[in-house]
Design an enzyme around this catalytic site. Structure first.
Site, PDB file in Angstrom:
ATOM      1  N   LYS A   1      58.795 -48.466  -8.878  1.00 55.76           N
ATOM      2  CA  LYS A   1      59.999 -48.056  -8.917  1.00 55.76           C
ATOM      3  C   LYS A   1      60.284 -47.562 -10.076  1.00 55.76           C
ATOM      4  O   LYS A   1      60.593 -47.642 -11.226  1.00 55.76           O
ATOM      5  CB  LYS A   1      60.672 -49.957  -9.414  1.00 55.76           C
ATOM      6  CG  LYS A   1      61.822 -50.388  -9.761  1.00 55.76           C
ATOM      7  CD  LYS A   1      62.767 -51.499 -10.159  1.00 55.76           C
ATOM      8  CE  LYS A   1      62.280 -52.720  -9.238  1.00 55.76           C
ATOM      9  NZ  LYS A   1      63.171 -53.796  -9.666  1.00 55.76           N
TER      10      LYS A   1
ATOM     11  N   ASP B   1      57.208 -50.498 -13.438  1.00 59.06           N
ATOM     12  CA  ASP B   1      58.830 -50.941 -13.400  1.00 59.06           C
ATOM     13  C   ASP B   1      58.535 -49.774 -14.202  1.00 59.06           C
ATOM     14  O   ASP B   1      59.310 -48.687 -14.384  1.00 59.06           O
ATOM     15  CB  ASP B   1      59.278 -52.534 -13.679  1.00 59.06           C
ATOM     16  CG  ASP B   1      60.168 -52.236 -13.370  1.00 59.06           C
ATOM     17  OD1 ASP B   1      61.502 -51.961 -13.365  1.00 59.06           O
ATOM     18  OD2 ASP B   1      60.678 -53.447 -13.278  1.00 59.06           O
TER      19      ASP B   1
END
Length: 185
Positions: A135, A107
């Site tokens: 992501k 992330d």
């Protein structure tokens, strides 16, 4: 009591899609590491990567050793604090070893960046990252993902080991959690 699936907005990747991608990753990792002199040290980052880790290492056809650690830059509300804490360290000596870090999701990149530096400081021969999910829209620290399962949008994903407040890890697929679940916390 509701079924767990009632909290899922939509399925992002099915059990079959995940299985096929994990097999591809295992094949590529096996090929890339086929000439190393000692077993590949596979390091699962707990807790989220445990399901992915178990499935992936069974698809790797070269000798491997298992280890795991718990490292996090997230607080109890699933927000990155920016500071990485290692809550459980490895049992193996990493000096001179080829390490494959196996993570559920990259992330912000903070934890993986920290771990790359940590293992390089410990004189690992090499350190590569295998992440089920990437992501990129949330990235704060640039990290190279050597083996990536899927790129995902900026949504809250659960299932296949990923959780929200320790729930939903047992889902066999990856799904988008309904906004109403995590916005009220």
């Amino acid at each position: 009591m509701k079924n767990t699936e009632d909290y899922i907005e939509r399925v992002l990747f099915t059990e079959e899609e995940i299985s096929a991608r994990v097999a591809e990753l295992g094949k590529q990792i096996s090929e890339d590491y086929k000439d190393i002199d000692s077993p590949l040290l596979t390091v699962g980052v707990l807790n989220g990567a445990i399901v992915f880790f178990a499935d992936l290492v069974r698809k790797i056809t070269i000798p491997v050793q298992f280890d795991n650690l718990i490292a996090s830059s997230y607080d109890m509300n699933s927000h990155s604090s920016g500071k990485v804490n290692i809550l459980k360290n490895l049992e193996n000596n990493v000096k001179g070893r080829h390490i494959l870090l196996i993570e559920d999701i990259i992330d912000s990149g903070t934890t993986m960046n920290y771990l790359l530096g940590y293992f390089k400081d410990k004189k690992a021969a090499s350190v590569k990252i295998c992440a089920l999910l990437n992501k990129p829209s949330r990235r704060k620290v640039d990290v190279k993902i050597d083996y990536c399962g899927f790129d995902i949008p900026d949504e809250f994903i659960v299932g296949y080991g990923l959780d929200f407040a320790q729930h939903y890890r047992n889902l066999p697929y990856l799904g988008v959690l309904r906004h109403s679940i995590y916005e009220k916390k």
